[in-house]
Design a protein around this motif. Structure first.
Motif, PDB file in Angstrom:
ATOM      1  N   UNK A   1     -73.030  52.538 -37.350  1.00  0.00           N
ATOM      2  CA  UNK A   1     -73.714  52.406 -38.636  1.00  0.00           C
ATOM      3  C   UNK A   1     -72.698  52.538 -39.770  1.00  0.00           C
ATOM      4  N   UNK A   2     -72.076  51.408 -40.085  1.00  0.00           N
ATOM      5  CA  UNK A   2     -71.134  51.303 -41.197  1.00  0.00           C
ATOM      6  C   UNK A   2     -71.555  50.118 -42.052  1.00  0.00           C
ATOM      7  N   UNK A   3     -71.005  50.055 -43.255  1.00  0.00           N
ATOM      8  CA  UNK A   3     -71.404  48.998 -44.180  1.00  0.00           C
ATOM      9  C   UNK A   3     -70.721  47.670 -43.886  1.00  0.00           C
ATOM     10  N   UNK A   4     -69.591  47.702 -43.209  1.00  0.00           N
ATOM     11  CA  UNK A   4     -68.812  46.484 -42.983  1.00  0.00           C
ATOM     12  C   UNK A   4     -69.507  45.562 -41.999  1.00  0.00           C
ATOM     13  N   UNK A   5     -69.218  44.276 -42.123  1.00  0.00           N
ATOM     14  CA  UNK A   5     -69.686  43.300 -41.150  1.00  0.00           C
ATOM     15  C   UNK A   5     -68.706  43.213 -39.985  1.00  0.00           C
ATOM     16  N   UNK A   6     -69.003  42.338 -39.039  1.00  0.00           N
ATOM     17  CA  UNK A   6     -68.099  42.138 -37.914  1.00  0.00           C
ATOM     18  C   UNK A   6     -68.022  43.300 -36.956  1.00  0.00           C
ATOM     19  N   UNK A   7     -69.105  44.083 -36.851  1.00  0.00           N
ATOM     20  CA  UNK A   7     -69.068  45.257 -35.965  1.00  0.00           C
ATOM     21  C   UNK A   7     -68.897  44.864 -34.507  1.00  0.00           C
ATOM     22  N   UNK A   8     -69.522  43.760 -34.112  1.00  0.00           N
ATOM     23  CA  UNK A   8     -69.426  43.334 -32.720  1.00  0.00           C
ATOM     24  C   UNK A   8     -68.001  42.984 -32.338  1.00  0.00           C
ATOM     25  N   UNK A   9     -67.338  42.192 -33.179  1.00  0.00           N
ATOM     26  CA  UNK A   9     -65.954  41.810 -32.898  1.00  0.00           C
ATOM     27  C   UNK A   9     -65.028  43.017 -32.914  1.00  0.00           C
ATOM     28  N   UNK A  10     -65.355  44.018 -33.732  1.00  0.00           N
ATOM     29  CA  UNK A  10     -64.499  45.203 -33.849  1.00  0.00           C
ATOM     30  C   UNK A  10     -64.737  46.221 -32.739  1.00  0.00           C
ATOM     31  N   UNK A  11     -65.749  46.015 -31.901  1.00  0.00           N
ATOM     32  CA  UNK A  11     -66.040  46.955 -30.822  1.00  0.00           C
ATOM     33  C   UNK A  11     -67.048  48.022 -31.188  1.00  0.00           C
ATOM     34  N   UNK A  12     -67.759  47.834 -32.305  1.00  0.00           N
ATOM     35  CA  UNK A  12     -68.719  48.832 -32.750  1.00  0.00           C
ATOM     36  C   UNK A  12     -70.122  48.649 -32.203  1.00  0.00           C
TER      37      UNK A  12
ATOM     38  N   UNK B   1     -72.100  48.268 -28.408  1.00  0.00           N
ATOM     39  CA  UNK B   1     -71.914  48.321 -26.958  1.00  0.00           C
ATOM     40  C   UNK B   1     -73.259  48.410 -26.246  1.00  0.00           C
ATOM     41  N   UNK B   2     -73.392  47.674 -25.154  1.00  0.00           N
ATOM     42  CA  UNK B   2     -74.580  47.731 -24.313  1.00  0.00           C
ATOM     43  C   UNK B   2     -74.326  48.722 -23.180  1.00  0.00           C
TER      44      UNK B   2
ATOM     45  N   UNK C   1     -77.344  57.070 -19.078  1.00  0.00           N
ATOM     46  CA  UNK C   1     -76.972  58.131 -20.016  1.00  0.00           C
ATOM     47  C   UNK C   1     -75.471  58.413 -19.998  1.00  0.00           C
ATOM     48  N   UNK C   2     -74.850  58.445 -18.822  1.00  0.00           N
ATOM     49  CA  UNK C   2     -73.421  58.742 -18.733  1.00  0.00           C
ATOM     50  C   UNK C   2     -72.614  57.696 -19.512  1.00  0.00           C
ATOM     51  N   UNK C   3     -72.926  56.423 -19.285  1.00  0.00           N
ATOM     52  CA  UNK C   3     -72.218  55.362 -20.005  1.00  0.00           C
ATOM     53  C   UNK C   3     -72.517  55.411 -21.495  1.00  0.00           C
ATOM     54  N   UNK C   4     -73.744  55.779 -21.846  1.00  0.00           N
ATOM     55  CA  UNK C   4     -74.132  55.832 -23.255  1.00  0.00           C
ATOM     56  C   UNK C   4     -73.354  56.910 -24.003  1.00  0.00           C
ATOM     57  N   UNK C   5     -73.226  58.090 -23.409  1.00  0.00           N
ATOM     58  CA  UNK C   5     -72.489  59.184 -24.060  1.00  0.00           C
ATOM     59  C   UNK C   5     -71.027  58.789 -24.242  1.00  0.00           C
ATOM     60  N   UNK C   6     -70.434  58.193 -23.215  1.00  0.00           N
ATOM     61  CA  UNK C   6     -69.034  57.767 -23.313  1.00  0.00           C
ATOM     62  C   UNK C   6     -68.854  56.694 -24.382  1.00  0.00           C
ATOM     63  N   UNK C   7     -69.789  55.739 -24.414  1.00  0.00           N
ATOM     64  CA  UNK C   7     -69.703  54.673 -25.416  1.00  0.00           C
ATOM     65  C   UNK C   7     -69.874  55.232 -26.824  1.00  0.00           C
TER      66      UNK C   7
END
Length: 409
Positions: A45-56, A58-59, A63-69
């Protein structure tokens, strides 16, 4: 004032614009109590665009993968901003993605509806396919349906997407907003619509009439500062190669600009001879249209996005000079058209950047014309700063486009 996605979607919910089940995540441990069934998507949750390309974005499947991500995303700066909050949202399989927006045209002083059949991460690359409808009289569903037809939608989608646009417009008017954007609006194989991402820009001068928006502003400004000690994930940040990404001011004697890598500005190449540098998708699209209307052909364009993101020392000036370099790297560019809307302090930095760029080019014995349009500035002061540099000033978009086309011939 740009709202974060989860804040924008809370407004969407109030207007019955369809959104996915979601949950705010303030720290990775919150995911242990996630109420949304997996798989889910975690969004910075940031104001900038391009979050997907920047790695922000994640699917995750458990729970284990979610906490790590989440730990990774909290530690990931996007255009020099670290998230204080993540949004966990149900995964959605879209068969088609659209771009929709309602924005205020400050020149025409009227709202404009925007739409494209190519939404999502690559919307700026298909800006030439963006359709617009100016709302020049009292709003009615006619305007929304007209946009649908210009976008080439057919069948039931004309009515269903029109309804979304009508709700966006109502939100735009009721909250005195500058922008309401859905990108993308997902369409499932069964025709279900879903606002998968949203952006809302509030008018700072109207916040006194909207205490709910003002409250969001105060909450964000107190917690979204990079390196804020109240954020357990702020402070010294290092990537996997242990390269320092941010150090607190007390340990860094040299102020750093907001962004230093070229990837943060995207050059979109076309096939003309006029380079275009703007801020904002709507303004960029309008500038491209104006150049075409004058019989010119853009060679490329760079959209710098919101000027508010450049809040470091010399950050805006540095990024403007980089934008000029990007659009001028094509040898076919004969003129650069700079069309910027912003506050007086921001436009002063733009002027300084243009002057610095041209002075540097002159020392390298390379000369290029610039047409500069800055709204709401002291023209005499700008002329004095630019001196004898090859810059032509314009007060309107049509004038700027005409000067650029003339200079490119």
């Amino acid at each position: 004032m740009d709202l974060l996605e989860y804040q924008a979607k809370s407004l969407f919910r109030q207007m019955a614009i369809p959104i996915l089940p979601s949950q705010r995540i303030d720290k990775p441990a919150d995911l242990k109590g996630l109420k949304i069934p997996y798989p889910v998507v975690l969004k910075s949750q940031v104001r900038a665009g391009g979050r997907g390309r920047a790695g922000g974005i994640k699917f995750v499947e458990n729970t284990i993968d979610a906490v790590a991500a989440a730990q990774t995303i909290f530690n990931l700066p996007i255009e020099n901003e670290y998230p204080q909050v993540l949004l966990a949202e149900a995964k959605y399989n879209a068969d088609q993605e659209l771009y929709l927006a309602v924005l205020l045209d400050p020149i025409a002083r009227r709202p404009v509806l925007l739409g494209s059949r190519q939404g999502g991460m690559d919307v700026e690359g298909s800006i030439d396919k963006m359709q617009q409808v100016a709302v020049d009289q009292e709003f009615s569903p006619f305007y929304a349906r007209r946009l649908m037809l210009k976008m080439g939608l057919q069948g039931d989608l004309i009515q269903s997407v029109s309804t979304i646009v009508e709700k966006m417009y109502r939100l735009f008017v009721e909250k005195d907003l500058d922008l309401v954007e859905i990108n993308p609006l997902g369409i499932s194989p069964t025709g279900e619509l879903m606002a998968l991402d949203g952006k809302v820009t509030a008018n700072d001068d109207a916040l006194g009439r909207h205490p709910d928006l003002a409250a969001l502003s105060g909450k964000r400004q107190s917690s979204d500062l990079v390196g804020d000690r109240r954020n357990p994930y702020a402070g010294d940040r290092r990537n996997s190669n242990s390269k320092l990404l941010y150090s607190p001011p007390e340990f860094d004697p040299k102020p750093q600009s907001a962004i230093s890598d070229e990837k943060s500005l995207q050059l979109v190449e076309l096939d003309g001879n006029i380079g275009i540098l703007c801020n904002g998708v709507g303004l960029t699209m309008a500038t491209l249209d104006a150049v075409a209307h004058q019989g010119g052909k853009p060679a490329n364009f760079v959209n710098m996005g919101s000027l508010d993101r450049y809040d470091g020392a010399n950050a805006l000036r540095d990024r403007t000079e980089l934008g000029l370099e990007l659009v001028a790297q094509d040898k076919s560019v004969k003129v650069i058209l700079v069309n910027i809307l912003g506050s007086a302090s921001k436009t002063e930095e733009i002027t300084a950047a243009v002057a610095g760029y041209l002075e540097r080019k002159a020392r390298a014995n390379r000369h290029i014309q610039v047409v500069l349009r800055l709204v709401g500035v002291d023209a005499d002061a700008v002329k004095k700063r630019l001196g004898q540099l090859p810059v032509r000033l314009a007060s309107t978009l049509d004038e700027a486009a005409a000067q650029a086309v003339s200079g490119a011939k």
